[in-house]
Structures are given as structure tokens and as C-alpha cells.
Design an enzyme around this catalytic site. Sequence first.
Site, PDB file in Angstrom:
ATOM      1  N   ARG A  48       9.222 -10.321 -16.070  1.00 27.43           N
ATOM      2  CA  ARG A  48      10.223 -11.281 -16.574  1.00 27.43           C
ATOM      3  C   ARG A  48       9.861 -12.685 -16.127  1.00 27.43           C
ATOM      4  O   ARG A  48       9.500 -12.899 -14.958  1.00 27.43           O
ATOM      5  CB  ARG A  48      11.616 -10.927 -16.044  1.00 27.43           C
ATOM      6  CG  ARG A  48      12.185  -9.633 -16.611  1.00 27.43           C
ATOM      7  CD  ARG A  48      13.539  -9.310 -16.001  1.00 27.43           C
ATOM      8  NE  ARG A  48      13.415  -9.012 -14.586  1.00 27.43           N
ATOM      9  CZ  ARG A  48      13.105  -7.814 -14.105  1.00 27.43           C
ATOM     10  NH1 ARG A  48      12.876  -6.818 -14.936  1.00 27.43           N
ATOM     11  NH2 ARG A  48      13.008  -7.620 -12.808  1.00 27.43           N
ATOM     12  N   GLY A 135      -4.295  -0.700   3.525  1.00 26.67           N
ATOM     13  CA  GLY A 135      -4.018  -2.129   3.581  1.00 26.67           C
ATOM     14  C   GLY A 135      -5.210  -2.977   3.970  1.00 26.67           C
ATOM     15  O   GLY A 135      -6.254  -2.964   3.315  1.00 26.67           O
ATOM     16  N   ILE A 137      -7.182  -2.759   6.499  1.00 25.77           N
ATOM     17  CA  ILE A 137      -8.254  -2.127   7.275  1.00 25.77           C
ATOM     18  C   ILE A 137      -9.498  -1.958   6.400  1.00 25.77           C
ATOM     19  O   ILE A 137      -9.441  -1.308   5.354  1.00 25.77           O
ATOM     20  CB  ILE A 137      -7.814  -0.749   7.792  1.00 25.77           C
ATOM     21  CG1 ILE A 137      -6.529  -0.865   8.610  1.00 25.77           C
ATOM     22  CG2 ILE A 137      -8.914  -0.113   8.613  1.00 25.77           C
ATOM     23  CD1 ILE A 137      -5.926   0.468   8.993  1.00 25.77           C
ATOM     24  N   GLY A 188      13.134  -2.343   6.976  1.00 24.29           N
ATOM     25  CA  GLY A 188      12.295  -2.633   5.826  1.00 24.29           C
ATOM     26  C   GLY A 188      10.998  -1.867   5.763  1.00 24.29           C
ATOM     27  O   GLY A 188      10.166  -2.112   4.887  1.00 24.29           O
ATOM     28  N   GLU A 191      11.362   2.478   1.880  1.00 28.01           N
ATOM     29  CA  GLU A 191      12.027   2.105   0.640  1.00 28.01           C
ATOM     30  C   GLU A 191      13.393   2.786   0.568  1.00 28.01           C
ATOM     31  O   GLU A 191      13.674   3.744   1.291  1.00 28.01           O
ATOM     32  CB  GLU A 191      11.176   2.545  -0.553  1.00 28.01           C
ATOM     33  CG  GLU A 191       9.776   1.963  -0.590  1.00 28.01           C
ATOM     34  CD  GLU A 191       9.759   0.503  -0.978  1.00 28.01           C
ATOM     35  OE1 GLU A 191      10.797   0.004  -1.483  1.00 28.01           O
ATOM     36  OE2 GLU A 191       8.724  -0.153  -0.764  1.00 28.01           O
ATOM     37  N   ASP A 202       2.117   9.464  -1.232  1.00 24.73           N
ATOM     38  CA  ASP A 202       1.317   8.268  -0.992  1.00 24.73           C
ATOM     39  C   ASP A 202       0.044   8.617  -0.220  1.00 24.73           C
ATOM     40  O   ASP A 202      -1.069   8.216  -0.604  1.00 24.73           O
ATOM     41  CB  ASP A 202       2.152   7.243  -0.221  1.00 24.73           C
ATOM     42  CG  ASP A 202       1.364   6.010   0.185  1.00 24.73           C
ATOM     43  OD1 ASP A 202       1.245   5.089  -0.638  1.00 24.73           O
ATOM     44  OD2 ASP A 202       0.869   5.975   1.332  1.00 24.73           O
ATOM     45  N   LYS A 206      -4.234   8.618  -1.281  1.00 19.07           N
ATOM     46  CA  LYS A 206      -5.261   7.982  -0.456  1.00 19.07           C
ATOM     47  C   LYS A 206      -6.301   8.999   0.011  1.00 19.07           C
ATOM     48  O   LYS A 206      -7.497   8.691   0.080  1.00 19.07           O
ATOM     49  CB  LYS A 206      -4.600   7.294   0.732  1.00 19.07           C
ATOM     50  CG  LYS A 206      -3.689   6.142   0.318  1.00 19.07           C
ATOM     51  CD  LYS A 206      -2.851   5.635   1.472  1.00 19.07           C
ATOM     52  CE  LYS A 206      -1.924   4.502   1.032  1.00 19.07           C
ATOM     53  NZ  LYS A 206      -1.042   4.045   2.122  1.00 19.07           N
TER      54      LYS A 206
END
Length: 429
Positions: A48, A135, A137, A188, A191, A202, A206
Site C-alpha cells: 500500500r 540473520g 551471522i 517483541g 509474533e 522456521d 533453514k
Amino acid sequence: MRTRPLKVALLGCGVVGSEVARIMTTHADDLAARIGAPVELAGVAVRRTGKEREGIDPALVTTDATALVKRGDIDVVVEVIGGIEPARTLITTAFEHGASVVSANKALLAQDGAALHAAAGEHGKDLYYEAAVAGAIPLIRPLRESLAGDKVNRVLGIVNGTTNFILDKMDSTGAGYQEALDEATALGYAEADPTADVEGFDAAAKAAILAGIAFHTRVRLDDVYREGMTEVTAADFRSAAEMGCTIKLLAICERSRDGASVTARVHPAMIPLSHPLASVRGAYNAVFVESEAAGQLMFYGPGAGGSPTASAVLGDLVAVCRNRLNGATGPGESAYADLTVSPMGDVVTRYHISLDVADKPGVLAQVATVFAEHGVSIDTVRQQGKDGEASLVVVTHRASDASLTGTVEALRKLDTVRGVASIMRVEGE
């Protein structure tokens, strides 16, 4: 230095995408010096428009991602929207229209990595994806390039920060799973719907990527055994402590002893406190690689978040842009070994089994007989009883997962076994 800038299209401008755009702007001179040419953000595709995006010219923002990747003057497409579609179609379209791709999309790569590599190769373009695993690494490139002359036998790692935070909190405070999850959500780290993390989806994606690169064999998401960590209890941590262990959700990719097959799996496991992975705290990631020549290598750092993931994306962007200037491409898919991907039943490891049993004579003998009948050797047994009920904790020697499964099925049928409270694999020894 070449004066014409290399043009970059950014697909997605969320936490990671916005950080990629920020770094491209604030570090523009450094990036140009490192690459040998300026890089220019030529367009940003979002769902959007109308939202203010700090540091991004509104004229660059579009909702037509397809038109952006079809422009023909785009050198590199950075895909950070995630999911299967439209990411898959946009990436293949980018290749068709002359662009190389940098992606952070672990789910897509785990499911369709072979097809994406084939499309990149067909059009003579790069596909880089350091940010898809762990991430910031550096892990994909060391496996794909630095260890290209070595033989990797095992990759053992914590590749999800949310689950590591939860398990670390349970270990350090004695909290239950739900209490630790609630704290992770409030901070945080988790989720609103944590299913992908806590059920191992997840980490499994990986693991598929890591196994494919490490063993030069195509390993898809469906090949990875997956077991979540929602059933791990405070009692499991107490048992682990008594063994000098802690509990981690591990991604384990390993080559069989005869070298003819590989396995990939994700599940909670007890590991000795002496193992380097045992000391990985909070939301950090770490991956332990075992190879023939290099020996044991440890990769550690923040495994998620906007800045760490953007760091990996920008590293790939620099590499791909350099290739572009040199008229070359980096390493593509290496699946020449084509090893068999074995089922979970072939995996051999140790086990920690906790049973609720009747507190009466002969129970231990019955349980021991079941283990012996299925070829599972017992290492230690610990029994506690009170008021007619008892708990029996059995730690085995190494056995196949298939043998252990048969053992547990037989134990459940015993009248003296009230229930199987916990089954935990023991790794890293």
C-alpha cells in the site's frame, strides 16, 4: 570507478526492507567504494502506498512489483517480502528481465530452491540468500565458498531466536512454557501467532537450506523431520540439569557414517552444558559445523531483526554488484553429490524417556525387558515412588529412532505404565 550507478529494486519495505533502504542511503559512498560503482535505489514495491517511509523518495514507491522487476534497467532485485507467492514469480521474472536477486526468503528457498537456482543459471544471473538463515551471522557463504574444498559431516545449530529466548528463560528462571512465551511476546521476540517459530517450521526451512549446501544434495522442506517445543516442561529442564545438560531447539543436519546418505531434523534436545551451544542465551543464534579438514567451527550472533538481517542482505548486494561489474556470477547450486535423504527412523542418537508407572515390584524389570526386545540398550535408570505412583527416567545408549519408537509403543501397552511423560533426544556428546 564506473559512474553509471547499478540500479536496485527493493521488494518489501517492512522492518528489514526499510533498514536495507536506510543503509543504502546513509552508506552510499562506502558501498560505492567497495563495489566499484554507485548503487541507486530505483524502486520500492509495497502493498500500500500513502504511508510515509523515512528516507525513501515517495516517487520511488509503487504497488506494482511486477512492473518494477520487468523494467529491464534493474541490475539487482532485493526480495524481502517473504512467503511463496508472489515472491517466487517475481524472482523468476526478475531473472527473465536481466536482474540478479538477493533474497531473505527461507520458506521459498527451502521449498523451491532448486527451481530458482535453475532459473538463475538459465539466465546467467546470481541468486544470493545469506539473510535467509541466521540473520547477520555469516554462514551460507562460509559453507558455500570457504569450506568448498572440505567435507562437512555435521551442522548442528540454534537457528531461531524466539525459541531460544523461551527455552533460555525456562532454564534460568524455572518458568513454564506459557509464562516464558508470554514474556517473549511482550518483549517483541515472539509474533502474535508464534506457530512458525515454536512448532519448528522456521527452523526446518533453514535446516533444509543448510543441509543442501553442506552436503551438495537437494534437501527440500518436506525432507526435514520437524518437532516443536511446546511440550517441553519445567520438569524436563530439571531432568536435564540432573544430567548436566540444558535443552535447546536444534536444527541438525548430518551425513551418515558410511557417507551415502544425509538426514535433516529439527526438535528439542538435551545437550551437555560443556557444549558450546549450551551457553547461547536469549534470542541469539549459533551454528556448530563439523568438517573433516577444518574440524569444529562455531558461528554465533544475532539471528533476526531489521539491522542484523539487513546487514546480511547488504553483504550479498555488494557481492552480486561486484559480479555484475565483472560480467561474472558467483557460485550457484551445488547438488552433484545427490545423496539419499534418509527418514527420521534411520537417525541414531541417545534418548531420555520419562515414564509414569505403578509403584510396585517388577515394574522396572518389565520396562527393561521391553527395551531389550527392541534392541535399545539402557545406560541409566532413575526411579522415584510415592503413594502407589512412580516416575521412571531411562537414559539410553545410542539407538535408531525407529527402534526407540517401537520401544515407546510397546511401553504404552504395559498395564504398569500409566503414561509416557516425556521423550527427549540427547545430542552433542
